[in-house]
Motif scaffolding. Structure first.
Motif, PDB file in Angstrom:
ATOM      1  N   TYR A 147      36.090  30.296  51.060  1.00 17.68           N
ATOM      2  CA  TYR A 147      37.214  30.975  50.997  1.00 17.68           C
ATOM      3  C   TYR A 147      38.606  30.380  50.900  1.00 17.68           C
ATOM      4  O   TYR A 147      39.404  30.870  50.012  1.00 17.68           O
ATOM      5  CB  TYR A 147      36.973  32.426  51.812  1.00 17.68           C
ATOM      6  CG  TYR A 147      35.741  33.136  51.499  1.00 17.68           C
ATOM      7  CD1 TYR A 147      35.122  33.025  50.300  1.00 17.68           C
ATOM      8  CD2 TYR A 147      35.394  34.050  52.689  1.00 17.68           C
ATOM      9  CE1 TYR A 147      34.059  33.907  50.119  1.00 17.68           C
ATOM     10  CE2 TYR A 147      34.275  34.985  52.360  1.00 17.68           C
ATOM     11  CZ  TYR A 147      33.482  34.735  51.149  1.00 17.68           C
ATOM     12  OH  TYR A 147      32.565  35.588  50.975  1.00 17.68           O
ATOM     13  N   SER A 148      38.964  29.559  52.001  1.00 16.96           N
ATOM     14  CA  SER A 148      40.088  29.194  52.105  1.00 16.96           C
ATOM     15  C   SER A 148      40.447  28.180  50.994  1.00 16.96           C
ATOM     16  O   SER A 148      41.745  28.210  50.433  1.00 16.96           O
ATOM     17  CB  SER A 148      40.036  28.056  53.338  1.00 16.96           C
ATOM     18  OG  SER A 148      39.968  28.839  54.631  1.00 16.96           O
ATOM     19  N   LYS A 150      39.267  28.704  47.910  1.00 19.73           N
ATOM     20  CA  LYS A 150      39.565  29.711  46.609  1.00 19.73           C
ATOM     21  C   LYS A 150      41.220  30.502  46.897  1.00 19.73           C
ATOM     22  O   LYS A 150      41.868  30.407  45.870  1.00 19.73           O
ATOM     23  CB  LYS A 150      38.700  30.767  46.747  1.00 19.73           C
ATOM     24  CG  LYS A 150      38.972  31.924  45.846  1.00 19.73           C
ATOM     25  CD  LYS A 150      37.549  32.887  45.961  1.00 19.73           C
ATOM     26  CE  LYS A 150      37.900  33.688  47.223  1.00 19.73           C
ATOM     27  NZ  LYS A 150      36.699  34.944  47.219  1.00 19.73           N
ATOM     28  N   GLU A 151      41.440  30.766  48.376  1.00 20.84           N
ATOM     29  CA  GLU A 151      42.808  31.358  48.347  1.00 20.84           C
ATOM     30  C   GLU A 151      44.108  30.528  48.287  1.00 20.84           C
ATOM     31  O   GLU A 151      44.838  30.930  47.531  1.00 20.84           O
ATOM     32  CB  GLU A 151      42.595  31.968  49.791  1.00 20.84           C
ATOM     33  CG  GLU A 151      41.546  33.065  49.838  1.00 20.84           C
ATOM     34  CD  GLU A 151      41.209  33.153  51.306  1.00 20.84           C
ATOM     35  OE1 GLU A 151      40.323  34.182  51.685  1.00 20.84           O
ATOM     36  OE2 GLU A 151      41.524  32.602  52.407  1.00 20.84           O
ATOM     37  N   ASN A 152      43.725  29.302  48.811  1.00 17.28           N
ATOM     38  CA  ASN A 152      44.800  28.052  48.836  1.00 17.28           C
ATOM     39  C   ASN A 152      45.062  27.222  47.745  1.00 17.28           C
ATOM     40  O   ASN A 152      46.296  26.844  47.461  1.00 17.28           O
ATOM     41  CB  ASN A 152      45.023  27.557  50.270  1.00 17.28           C
ATOM     42  CG  ASN A 152      44.673  28.274  51.431  1.00 17.28           C
ATOM     43  OD1 ASN A 152      45.822  29.295  51.518  1.00 17.28           O
ATOM     44  ND2 ASN A 152      44.008  28.216  52.445  1.00 17.28           N
ATOM     45  N   PHE A 155      43.957  30.660  43.902  1.00 13.27           N
ATOM     46  CA  PHE A 155      44.802  31.629  43.681  1.00 13.27           C
ATOM     47  C   PHE A 155      46.371  31.476  43.247  1.00 13.27           C
ATOM     48  O   PHE A 155      46.910  32.249  42.673  1.00 13.27           O
ATOM     49  CB  PHE A 155      44.800  32.631  45.068  1.00 13.27           C
ATOM     50  CG  PHE A 155      43.586  33.391  45.041  1.00 13.27           C
ATOM     51  CD1 PHE A 155      42.610  33.314  44.316  1.00 13.27           C
ATOM     52  CD2 PHE A 155      43.278  34.045  46.729  1.00 13.27           C
ATOM     53  CE1 PHE A 155      41.376  33.896  44.584  1.00 13.27           C
ATOM     54  CE2 PHE A 155      42.073  34.897  46.502  1.00 13.27           C
ATOM     55  CZ  PHE A 155      41.294  34.878  45.789  1.00 13.27           C
ATOM     56  N   PRO A 167      43.467  38.366  42.983  1.00 10.42           N
ATOM     57  CA  PRO A 167      43.418  37.354  44.119  1.00 10.42           C
ATOM     58  C   PRO A 167      43.959  38.434  45.380  1.00 10.42           C
ATOM     59  O   PRO A 167      43.199  38.108  46.527  1.00 10.42           O
ATOM     60  CB  PRO A 167      44.633  36.397  43.874  1.00 10.42           C
ATOM     61  CG  PRO A 167      44.635  36.417  42.331  1.00 10.42           C
ATOM     62  CD  PRO A 167      44.074  37.804  41.889  1.00 10.42           C
ATOM     63  N   LYS A 168      44.776  39.364  45.340  1.00  9.47           N
ATOM     64  CA  LYS A 168      45.466  40.058  46.630  1.00  9.47           C
ATOM     65  C   LYS A 168      44.013  40.759  47.222  1.00  9.47           C
ATOM     66  O   LYS A 168      43.935  40.972  48.228  1.00  9.47           O
ATOM     67  CB  LYS A 168      46.205  40.955  46.365  1.00  9.47           C
ATOM     68  CG  LYS A 168      47.585  40.227  46.291  1.00  9.47           C
ATOM     69  CD  LYS A 168      48.825  41.046  45.764  1.00  9.47           C
ATOM     70  CE  LYS A 168      50.046  40.573  45.561  1.00  9.47           C
ATOM     71  NZ  LYS A 168      51.464  41.502  45.068  1.00  9.47           N
ATOM     72  N   TRP A 171      41.259  38.310  48.520  1.00 10.28           N
ATOM     73  CA  TRP A 171      41.598  37.688  49.813  1.00 10.28           C
ATOM     74  C   TRP A 171      41.572  38.810  50.950  1.00 10.28           C
ATOM     75  O   TRP A 171      41.151  38.482  52.071  1.00 10.28           O
ATOM     76  CB  TRP A 171      43.329  37.338  49.703  1.00 10.28           C
ATOM     77  CG  TRP A 171      43.814  36.371  51.103  1.00 10.28           C
ATOM     78  CD1 TRP A 171      43.260  36.214  52.188  1.00 10.28           C
ATOM     79  CD2 TRP A 171      44.301  35.162  50.572  1.00 10.28           C
ATOM     80  NE1 TRP A 171      43.749  35.082  52.679  1.00 10.28           N
ATOM     81  CE2 TRP A 171      44.492  34.644  52.048  1.00 10.28           C
ATOM     82  CE3 TRP A 171      45.210  34.672  49.540  1.00 10.28           C
ATOM     83  CZ2 TRP A 171      45.593  33.286  52.053  1.00 10.28           C
ATOM     84  CZ3 TRP A 171      45.839  33.495  49.838  1.00 10.28           C
ATOM     85  CH2 TRP A 171      45.966  32.910  51.036  1.00 10.28           C
ATOM     86  N   ASP A 174      37.925  38.887  51.644  1.00 14.49           N
ATOM     87  CA  ASP A 174      37.455  37.543  52.637  1.00 14.49           C
ATOM     88  C   ASP A 174      37.719  37.814  53.956  1.00 14.49           C
ATOM     89  O   ASP A 174      36.979  37.382  54.676  1.00 14.49           O
ATOM     90  CB  ASP A 174      38.193  36.464  52.062  1.00 14.49           C
ATOM     91  CG  ASP A 174      37.707  36.112  50.385  1.00 14.49           C
ATOM     92  OD1 ASP A 174      37.017  36.705  49.962  1.00 14.49           O
ATOM     93  OD2 ASP A 174      38.629  35.280  49.804  1.00 14.49           O
ATOM     94  N   ASP A 175      38.819  38.266  54.366  1.00 15.73           N
ATOM     95  CA  ASP A 175      39.221  38.437  55.641  1.00 15.73           C
ATOM     96  C   ASP A 175      38.355  39.607  56.446  1.00 15.73           C
ATOM     97  O   ASP A 175      38.045  39.249  57.469  1.00 15.73           O
ATOM     98  CB  ASP A 175      40.797  39.156  55.775  1.00 15.73           C
ATOM     99  CG  ASP A 175      41.706  37.963  55.604  1.00 15.73           C
ATOM    100  OD1 ASP A 175      41.133  36.649  55.505  1.00 15.73           O
ATOM    101  OD2 ASP A 175      42.955  37.936  55.131  1.00 15.73           O
ATOM    102  N   GLU A 216      33.465  37.134  42.278  1.00 16.45           N
ATOM    103  CA  GLU A 216      33.884  35.898  41.953  1.00 16.45           C
ATOM    104  C   GLU A 216      33.451  35.450  40.701  1.00 16.45           C
ATOM    105  O   GLU A 216      34.083  34.834  39.740  1.00 16.45           O
ATOM    106  CB  GLU A 216      33.465  34.870  43.061  1.00 16.45           C
ATOM    107  CG  GLU A 216      34.252  34.956  44.320  1.00 16.45           C
ATOM    108  CD  GLU A 216      33.768  33.885  45.334  1.00 16.45           C
ATOM    109  OE1 GLU A 216      34.500  33.765  46.359  1.00 16.45           O
ATOM    110  OE2 GLU A 216      32.825  33.145  45.080  1.00 16.45           O
TER     111      GLU A 216
END
Length: 240
Positions: A147-148, A150-152, A155, A167-168, A171, A174-175, A216
Motif C-alpha cells: 500500500y505504501s 502504491k500511495e507514495n 498515486f 487515489p483519495k 488511500w 488502505d488506512d 486495484e
C-alpha cells in the motif's frame, strides 16, 4: 460526438442490467452472450471506467465482482485478459507486474493460511490456534509495504494527470485495512473468550483486502496503464 456519448451511456445501462440479472439469479451462461456483444470494440479502459462509474454510483464492489465469471467465460481466460496492457504488466520488474504478484501472494496467504486458521480457531479457541492467527497477521502486515508504494509512488503520478478521486478513496480504505489488522491482532493478543467477535474482526479485514485487490486490478491498474508514460514507470521501478 453525441453518438459516442449515447453508445457509452447505453453500454453503461446494459452493464448495470447484467449485474442485476446476475444478482437476481441468472447464470453466467445466460448473460455471457449479451455481455460479449456489449464489449465488442470497447477498450479495456472503457470497461474499467464503466465499472468504476457503477461503484462510484454506490453499487457494492461485490456486485460488480459478479462480472468476473462472465469475463472469464467470454474470453476463456481470467479477468486480466480484458483489463491489461499485455506487454508492460507481464514483464518481470515492471511495477505493475510486481503489484499484481504481491496481490496473488496476499490472496494465497488469506486462502491457504488465514482462512483455515480461522476455521480451526472457531472450532477450538486454544492458545495454539490464537498464536497461529497472530503469526498470520504479522505476515499479513507486509501488505503495508504494498500500500505504501502504491500511495507514495503511483498515486502522485495519477494526481499529476488530474486523477485524484480514486487515489483519495483508496488511500482511506488502505488506512482502514491497516487499522483493521491492528485491531484484530489486539483482539487476539488480549483474547477474552469472544470467538464470534474476534472472527468478525478477522473476516471484516479480509473482506476489505479482497475488495481492495478487486478495485486495484479493475479500476486503478488499468487507469494507471492508460495514463502513465513509459519513463514514469521506469522511475517508479527505480524508486520501489
Amino acid at each position: 460526438m453525441s453518438d459516442v456519448i449515447n453508445n457509452r451511456e447505453h453500454r453503461q445501462k446494459v452493464l448495470k442490467e447484467l449485474i442485476m440479472e446476475l444478482h437476481n439469479g441468472k447464470s453466467v451462461e445466460e448473460v455471457k452472450e449479451r455481455f460479449g456483444e456489449l464489449i465488442v470494440g470497447v477498450s479495456a479502459a472503457e470497461i474499467s471506467q464503466m465499472e468504476q462509474n457503477l461503484i462510484m454510483e454506490g453499487m457494492p464492489v461485490t456486485e460488480v465482482q459478479r462480472l468476473c465469471d462472465v469475463h472469464a467465460a467470454v474470453f476463456k481466460g481470467s479477468i486480466e485478459e480484458i483489463h491489461r496492457e499485455v506487454a508492460p504488466e507481464e514483464r518481470e520488474g515492471h511495477p505493475m507486474h510486481t503489484f499484481k504478484f504481491e496481490n496473488r501472494e496476499i490472496e494465497k496467504l488469506i486462502n491457504e493460511k488465514i482462512r483455515p486458521d480461522i476455521e480451526a480457531f472457531k472450532n477450538a479457541d486454544s492458545k495454539n490456534n490464537i498464536l497461529k492467527l497472530i503469526s498470520d497477521l504479522n505476515l499479513l502486515w507486509d501488505i503495508d509495504k504494498h500500500y505504501s508504494r502504491k500511495e507514495n509512488l503511483l498515486f502522485p503520478y495519477l494526481e499529476k494527470y488530474g486523477v485524484s478521486a480514486p487515489p483519495k478513496v483508496m488511500w482511506g480504505v488502505d488506512d482502514e485495512i491497516r487499522a483493521g489488522i491492528k485491531d484484530a491482532k489486539i483482539a487476539l493478543t488480549g483474547y477474552t473468550g469472544s470467538v464470534d467477535e474476534t472472527v468478525q474482526k478477522l473476516e471484516d479485514v479480509i473482506n476489505k483486502i479482497n475488495e481492495m485487490i478487486f478495485k486495484e486490478e479493475n479500476i486503478l491498474f488499468p487507469m494507471a496503464l492508460e495514463t502513465l508514460t513509459e519513463d514514469e514507470w521506469f522511475t517508479i521501478a527505480d524508486e520501489s
